[in-house]
Design a protein around this motif. Structure first.
Motif, PDB file in Angstrom:
ATOM      1  N   ALA A 226       0.831  -1.205   0.000  1.00 35.96           N
ATOM      2  CA  ALA A 226       0.000   0.000   0.000  1.00 35.96           C
ATOM      3  C   ALA A 226       0.869   1.260   0.000  1.00 35.96           C
ATOM      4  CB  ALA A 226      -0.929  -0.007   1.209  1.00 35.96           C
ATOM      5  N   ALA A 227       1.952   1.246   0.803  1.00 37.58           N
ATOM      6  CA  ALA A 227       2.850   2.402   0.843  1.00 37.58           C
ATOM      7  C   ALA A 227       3.541   2.604  -0.503  1.00 37.58           C
ATOM      8  CB  ALA A 227       3.888   2.212   1.949  1.00 37.58           C
ATOM      9  N   GLN A 228       3.905   1.503  -1.147  1.00 33.10           N
ATOM     10  CA  GLN A 228       4.545   1.613  -2.453  1.00 33.10           C
ATOM     11  C   GLN A 228       3.580   2.184  -3.486  1.00 33.10           C
ATOM     12  OE1 GLN A 228       7.306  -1.495  -4.195  1.00 33.10           O
ATOM     13  NE2 GLN A 228       5.486  -1.881  -5.414  1.00 33.10           N
ATOM     14  N   GLN A 229       2.321   1.752  -3.444  1.00 31.72           N
ATOM     15  CA  GLN A 229       1.327   2.271  -4.380  1.00 31.72           C
ATOM     16  C   GLN A 229       1.094   3.762  -4.162  1.00 31.72           C
ATOM     17  OE1 GLN A 229      -1.891  -0.427  -3.532  1.00 31.72           O
ATOM     18  NE2 GLN A 229      -1.306  -1.844  -5.167  1.00 31.72           N
ATOM     19  N   GLU A 230       1.044   4.181  -2.892  1.00 32.91           N
ATOM     20  CA  GLU A 230       0.868   5.595  -2.592  1.00 32.91           C
ATOM     21  C   GLU A 230       2.075   6.394  -3.083  1.00 32.91           C
ATOM     22  OE1 GLU A 230      -0.420   9.283  -1.068  1.00 32.91           O
ATOM     23  OE2 GLU A 230      -1.468   7.447  -1.633  1.00 32.91           O
ATOM     24  N   ARG A 231       3.248   5.852  -2.858  1.00 29.88           N
ATOM     25  CA  ARG A 231       4.481   6.515  -3.317  1.00 29.88           C
ATOM     26  C   ARG A 231       4.445   6.707  -4.818  1.00 29.88           C
ATOM     27  NH1 ARG A 231      10.367   6.076  -2.675  1.00 29.88           N
ATOM     28  NH2 ARG A 231      11.310   5.473  -4.652  1.00 29.88           N
ATOM     29  N   GLU A 232       4.086   5.658  -5.565  1.00 26.23           N
ATOM     30  CA  GLU A 232       4.052   5.767  -7.015  1.00 26.23           C
ATOM     31  C   GLU A 232       2.979   6.746  -7.476  1.00 26.23           C
ATOM     32  OE1 GLU A 232       3.516   2.837 -10.886  1.00 26.23           O
ATOM     33  OE2 GLU A 232       4.617   2.141  -9.116  1.00 26.23           O
ATOM     34  N   TRP A 233       1.844   6.746  -6.788  1.00 27.70           N
ATOM     35  CA  TRP A 233       0.776   7.688  -7.141  1.00 27.70           C
ATOM     36  C   TRP A 233       1.282   9.121  -6.989  1.00 27.70           C
ATOM     37  CZ3 TRP A 233      -2.031  11.780  -5.474  1.00 27.70           C
ATOM     38  CH2 TRP A 233      -3.219  12.056  -6.140  1.00 27.70           C
ATOM     39  N   GLN A 234       1.979   9.391  -5.886  1.00 28.22           N
ATOM     40  CA  GLN A 234       2.491  10.740  -5.651  1.00 28.22           C
ATOM     41  C   GLN A 234       3.521  11.140  -6.710  1.00 28.22           C
ATOM     42  OE1 GLN A 234       1.393  12.920  -3.657  1.00 28.22           O
ATOM     43  NE2 GLN A 234       0.294  11.845  -2.033  1.00 28.22           N
ATOM     44  N   LEU A 235       4.393  10.216  -7.081  1.00 24.84           N
ATOM     45  CA  LEU A 235       5.396  10.517  -8.104  1.00 24.84           C
ATOM     46  C   LEU A 235       4.728  10.835  -9.443  1.00 24.84           C
ATOM     47  CD1 LEU A 235       8.067   7.769  -7.318  1.00 24.84           C
ATOM     48  CD2 LEU A 235       8.211  10.212  -6.776  1.00 24.84           C
ATOM     49  N   ARG A 236       3.726  10.039  -9.796  1.00 22.56           N
ATOM     50  CA  ARG A 236       3.025  10.281 -11.060  1.00 22.56           C
ATOM     51  C   ARG A 236       2.232  11.592 -11.011  1.00 22.56           C
ATOM     52  NH1 ARG A 236       3.171   6.122 -14.601  1.00 22.56           N
ATOM     53  NH2 ARG A 236       3.814   4.066 -13.829  1.00 22.56           N
ATOM     54  N   ALA A 237       1.632  11.860  -9.858  1.00 27.64           N
ATOM     55  CA  ALA A 237       0.875  13.103  -9.719  1.00 27.64           C
ATOM     56  C   ALA A 237       1.777  14.321  -9.874  1.00 27.64           C
ATOM     57  CB  ALA A 237       0.164  13.138  -8.369  1.00 27.64           C
ATOM     58  N   ALA A 238       3.052  14.174  -9.507  1.00 24.31           N
ATOM     59  CA  ALA A 238       4.006  15.271  -9.657  1.00 24.31           C
ATOM     60  C   ALA A 238       4.487  15.423 -11.097  1.00 24.31           C
ATOM     61  CB  ALA A 238       5.203  15.043  -8.734  1.00 24.31           C
ATOM     62  N   GLY A 239       4.090  14.488 -11.967  1.00 24.15           N
ATOM     63  CA  GLY A 239       4.449  14.575 -13.377  1.00 24.15           C
ATOM     64  C   GLY A 239       5.515  13.607 -13.829  1.00 24.15           C
ATOM     65  N   LEU A 240       5.986  12.750 -12.931  1.00 27.07           N
ATOM     66  CA  LEU A 240       7.031  11.789 -13.281  1.00 27.07           C
ATOM     67  C   LEU A 240       6.424  10.522 -13.877  1.00 27.07           C
ATOM     68  CD1 LEU A 240       9.174  12.206 -10.070  1.00 27.07           C
ATOM     69  CD2 LEU A 240      10.010  12.672 -12.383  1.00 27.07           C
ATOM     70  N   GLU A 241       7.076   9.981 -14.893  1.00 26.00           N
ATOM     71  CA  GLU A 241       6.736   8.658 -15.401  1.00 26.00           C
ATOM     72  C   GLU A 241       7.531   7.633 -14.594  1.00 26.00           C
ATOM     73  OE1 GLU A 241       4.984   5.672 -17.698  1.00 26.00           O
ATOM     74  OE2 GLU A 241       4.486   7.802 -17.524  1.00 26.00           O
ATOM     75  N   VAL A 242       6.901   6.520 -14.205  1.00 30.32           N
ATOM     76  CA  VAL A 242       7.548   5.506 -13.364  1.00 30.32           C
ATOM     77  C   VAL A 242       7.561   4.176 -14.100  1.00 30.32           C
ATOM     78  CG1 VAL A 242       7.532   4.285 -11.162  1.00 30.32           C
ATOM     79  CG2 VAL A 242       6.802   6.692 -11.258  1.00 30.32           C
ATOM     80  N   VAL A 243       8.741   3.572 -14.216  1.00 26.67           N
ATOM     81  CA  VAL A 243       8.911   2.264 -14.847  1.00 26.67           C
ATOM     82  C   VAL A 243       9.524   1.321 -13.827  1.00 26.67           C
ATOM     83  CG1 VAL A 243      10.078   0.978 -16.675  1.00 26.67           C
ATOM     84  CG2 VAL A 243       9.213   3.289 -17.127  1.00 26.67           C
TER      85      VAL A 243
END
Length: 291
Positions: A226-243
């Motif tokens: 859950a923490a990892q999903q929240e982290r990725e959501w925040q990164l994407r919301a900031a405009g970053l693409e995550v692979v």
């Protein structure tokens, strides 16, 4: 049980040890049995220091005898090689005579596959040994077999890598001529700071090493996910693409992984302004840290 002449270990403890721990015990025993001018070397030194590895250990330990300390021999307990070992390349670590860390890294970098050597070199730089230390040791081995490969490893080692998986991910970029990201850069997203595994700031692109150890056997695995999903959501919301990528591809199928990395890079062209980031082991003061 007898591991070498005059050296014994608990049979139960040895049987319960993983393969690298068992190899470390064999190496200690063989080094002790070879006398006061013998030093664990190569992968035996790696095992003695507890450095990370990605391949199975060799079948037999390796010991360097200082010049005039003996002759090169092979036995079922290990191999002995006569070697030039200046005093500053000799150490006594945790009860075992062993080649110094810089000498160990350079020997591995000269003789081992690039991936295995880079994992060891990254870990050593992270622990405080400097690139200059490694370079000074290699300079004393100019012209030795494998010195060119060792030179490449020293040039490309990165003490900011935090795991063998991250090292293999970075090696994928290096091997395939892709833009090489910054290791473990800090970024801010949603009022928190996050340390991302690999960052191409000019493309607003993050690559994350997804190791299974963060989940395996953990009673709180659900919370971690859950923490990892929240982290990725925040990164994407900031405009970053995550692979994301995992061990199987990074260790055994780097050509396929490189194709995936290249496709992501193609999707994310260089932007006029890089994504704000900073380096180091601590974050900006006043911002909540989260790994």
């Amino acid at each position: 049980m007898r591991l070498a002449r005059g050296a014994y270990a608990s049979a139960a403890g040895y049987a319960a040890a993983d393969e690298w721990t068992a190899f470390g015990l064999q190496s200690r025993a063989f080094t002790l049995a070879c006398g006061p001018l013998a030093f664990a070397a190569g992968w035996s030194a790696v095992a003695a220091y507890g450095l990370p590895t990605i391949s199975p250990p060799p079948r037999r330990p390796l010991v360097y005898q200082r010049e005039r300390g003996g002759s090169a021999v092979n036995s079922r307990h290990g191999a002995v090689r006569v070697a030039a070992l200046p005093p500053d390349q000799c150490r006594f670590h945790d009860g075992c005579r062993v080649t110094a860390v810089a000498r160990t890294v350079v020997d591995i970098a000269r003789t081992a596959p690039r991936a295995d050597a880079l994992v060891v070199a990254d870990a050593v730089l992270a622990s405080g040994t400097t690139r200059a230390d490694l370079r000074a040791t290699l300079d004393l081995q100019a012209g030795w077999p494998g010195s060119r490969g060792a030179d490449w490893v020293i040039d490309h080692a990165d003490g900011l890598a935090e795991s063998p998986l991250e090292t293999l991910g970075r090696l994928t970029f290096l091997e395939k001529g892709l833009p090489v990201p910054e290791s473990n850069a800090w970024v801010e997203a949603g009022g928190r700071s996050y340390r991302v595994d690999h960052l191409l700031a000019d493309r607003w692109l993050v690559f994350e090493a997804d190791g299974s150890l963060k989940y395996d056997g953990r009673l709180d695995a659900g919370r971690v996910v859950a923490a990892q999903q929240e982290r990725e959501w925040q990164l994407r919301a900031a405009g970053l693409e995550v692979v994301r990528y995992g061990w199987e591809l990074a260790r055994y199928h780097r050509r396929e992984l490189a194709a995936r990395f290249a496709a992501a890079i193609h999707r994310c062209p260089v932007r006029p302004e890089p994504f704000p980031s900073w380096s180091g082991v601590t974050s900006w003061s006043g911002v909540t840290q989260e790994r």
